[in-house]
Design an enzyme around this catalytic site. Sequence first.
Site, mmCIF file in Angstrom:
data_model
loop_
_atom_site.group_PDB
_atom_site.id
_atom_site.type_symbol
_atom_site.label_atom_id
_atom_site.label_comp_id
_atom_site.label_asym_id
_atom_site.label_seq_id
_atom_site.Cartn_x
_atom_site.Cartn_y
_atom_site.Cartn_z
ATOM 1 N N ASP A 1 -36.640 19.431 39.365
ATOM 2 C CA ASP A 1 -36.106 20.197 40.492
ATOM 3 C C ASP A 1 -36.040 21.698 40.193
ATOM 4 O O ASP A 1 -36.157 22.116 39.031
ATOM 5 C CB ASP A 1 -34.706 19.659 40.838
ATOM 6 C CG ASP A 1 -34.444 19.662 42.333
ATOM 7 O OD1 ASP A 1 -35.020 20.508 43.036
ATOM 8 O OD2 ASP A 1 -33.651 18.824 42.791
ATOM 9 N N ASP B 1 -35.726 18.021 51.683
ATOM 10 C CA ASP B 1 -34.418 17.359 51.625
ATOM 11 C C ASP B 1 -34.054 16.778 52.981
ATOM 12 O O ASP B 1 -33.097 16.015 53.094
ATOM 13 C CB ASP B 1 -33.334 18.364 51.206
ATOM 14 C CG ASP B 1 -33.282 18.539 49.699
ATOM 15 O OD1 ASP B 1 -33.863 17.709 48.975
ATOM 16 O OD2 ASP B 1 -32.661 19.518 49.240
HETATM 17 C C1 GLA Z 1 -32.193 19.214 45.408
HETATM 18 C C2 GLA Z 1 -33.173 18.094 45.670
HETATM 19 C C3 GLA Z 1 -32.430 16.842 46.047
HETATM 20 C C4 GLA Z 1 -31.470 16.476 44.951
HETATM 21 C C5 GLA Z 1 -30.534 17.634 44.665
HETATM 22 C C6 GLA Z 1 -29.677 17.361 43.452
HETATM 23 O O1 GLA Z 1 -31.582 19.632 46.572
HETATM 24 O O2 GLA Z 1 -34.088 18.449 46.653
HETATM 25 O O3 GLA Z 1 -33.338 15.789 46.288
HETATM 26 O O4 GLA Z 1 -32.188 16.122 43.796
HETATM 27 O O5 GLA Z 1 -31.242 18.835 44.425
HETATM 28 O O6 GLA Z 1 -28.842 18.400 43.153
#
Ligand code: GLA
Length: 727
Positions: free
Chosen positions: A478, A548
């Site tokens: 990430d 997301d």
């Molecule tokens: C980001 C990712 C999510 C999740 C969060 C965790 O927003 O896109 O899928 O992994 O971080 O903090």
Amino acid sequence: MPIHYDEFTQIFHLQAGQSSYAMQVSDEGYLCHLYYGKHISRDDLSYLNETGRGASFSPNPADGSPTLDTRLQEFPGAGVGDFRQSACGVRATNGAYAVELKYISHNILAGQKPALPGLPAYYLNSAADGDTLEITMEDALLGLHVKLYYCAFAGENIITRWAVAENHGAATLSLENLQSACVEFPRMNFDMVSLHGAWNRERHVERHPLFHGSTVIASNRGSSSHQLNPFAVLCDKHTTEHTGQAYGVQLVYSGNFKIEAQVNQMHCTRLCVGINPDNFAWQLQPGESFTTPEAVLSYSDEGIGGLSRTLHRLTRNNLVRGEWKQKLRPIKINSWEAAYFDFNADKLVAFAREAAKTDVDLLVMDDGWFGARSDDKTSLGDWFVNEEKLGCTLKELAERVNAEGLDFGIWFEPEMISPESELYRKHPDWALHIPDRGRSLGRRQCVINMALPEVQDYLFDCISAVLKQANITYLKWDFNRNLTEVFCHSLPANQQGEVGHRFYLGLYDLCERLTTAFPHILFESCSGGGGRFDLGMLYYMPQTWTSDNTDPVDRLKIQWGTSMAYPLATMGAHVAAPYGHGRANKIPYRASVATTGAFGYELDPTKLTVEQIDEMRAANAAFREVQQLVTTGDFYRLISPFEGRTCAWQFVSPDKSEALVQCFVVLSEHNEWDLRVYPQGLDADAQYELDCGAVLHGNTIMHAGLRLQDFGGRDFAHRNIYLKKLV
Ligand code: GLA
């Protein structure tokens, strides 16, 4: 041989698939652009090399040759009479900003494509895939050589380009701009298609006409960004999804980029692509070289859809690497939306047990397993397992998940550091910052300085140590904020303009080391969803979390837009809980939308009803039946979700023996005419059996269309139509 040089006319003619590209060395040594487009014969194109037109106020070079201001050039310099955007800008030690590049030699590398040191790049699977042309240009006064590379792919309408600057002089050169490619078009009647967005609304499609002046698609956020993707199309006014000419441009890079289409006084268009010159300057010492990222030029005369299919094939076959290139990806269940930070081993094992009943392959433990992390305030950088929170070791957790029949995966965010962390207390200077200036926080975190070799080594060591502790088969990588205070304490003042790019050289090096050390692990990149969905990351990690936003209606637009540039198989697409996250769509609708990509779930299965568990099982079985088709098939966008309340798209296997048409209603209207959908890409003369039992010829299906009776009148209706060719 796709690359040909005529010594008499000094014309280079490149053939890439069904497209041609031509340029000519002028009498004065300038490299002039002649043609890019549909395949043409190798005629003498000297007549296209316009030299006579110079407007007033367009100066001539010192030798009296025709003005550069209106010439079509392959790699325009700066400061000597061409006032348009330049492809190369250099500041000499005396402060002068001027570059004038002239041809000195060339080399045709048959069946080869040189690597780009430290950078992601397309590769050839065999010598038959393509050839590379290397042209060396020189500014003798500066002692600067710029090597221009053109790789013509034999079977696809694709030419990739990059440039290498070499300092052959005795003085340091400050390289303030080096684009990957420049393409000139002798006209301006284009529309540009680009992908804009925001967090949770990535890659929406926008189409706008070019005008006199510049259209710029760029990022200075330290990443390829949610806001504008490093991809654009120039197409004719009448080009549609299925017909007409389109030129694509992309960059194999994850940092700051710029794509600029500039229309000049002569109504001609210059398209440049490369690292964003904004706050970029690289000190090129004598004997040193600098390599740009690779640009991808593509051509289609089958509309924007044809362009996308070409790009999908090339990325699947010549960019994605490693064991997972050919393998079908696991169906996964991810803990993020199911539990956020609130989990322990028992809860995760319960997810696995329930998910196993539906035939899920992999459980992913998302954010929250390390340091003292129980919210987003702390611990990034402390990549040590929080056994107290989990209630067991990582090894034991993975074994318990494996015992339920699922593989085990894990989340990292390596490029970040929380001010509230052991690592920050020990190494506050590892966070990107400018001395004496405040440190901006994004999601309560700083960015770690990936340009520092000690940071790269620290991350390699602690990520490797975690991966060796347990049976881990998947890693989600990430990146949850953009770069600010871009400065490196170990570099002198005149090298601070290098930090943005050095950050990515450091990241790419770490990715290379880790993916080499752990070849069995499936890596998926992510950046607050799809904030770094680019070809650079796909070189190291064969899939990317698309957004997301897991609302299926919003996903129709996000996935449609993403498919313009990237293969469907690279898009992480999950079914979120029907009880939350966006609209209250049921699992079958959500699953149908997610069938397009690297499929999985983002929900707590222990909270589902028996009926919903059955729906999950049915969705997994249905996905497996078409997984090969959606992974390797040609993709056709049929009805745009940006234009109405319905959406349809289609996958066709490369041999046209099967196809899947997917149709979705968002909101219905009363008294609507039955929706018709017109599939594409079938074998016109063959017969296909539909899953309702009907048998129709390909030409009937494509031209008379299919009726979706009873489709209107219901919000969120959806239909998958499977077609099988009869033999
Ligand atoms: C980001 C990712 C999510 C999740 C969060 C965790 O927003 O896109 O899928 O992994 O971080 O903090």
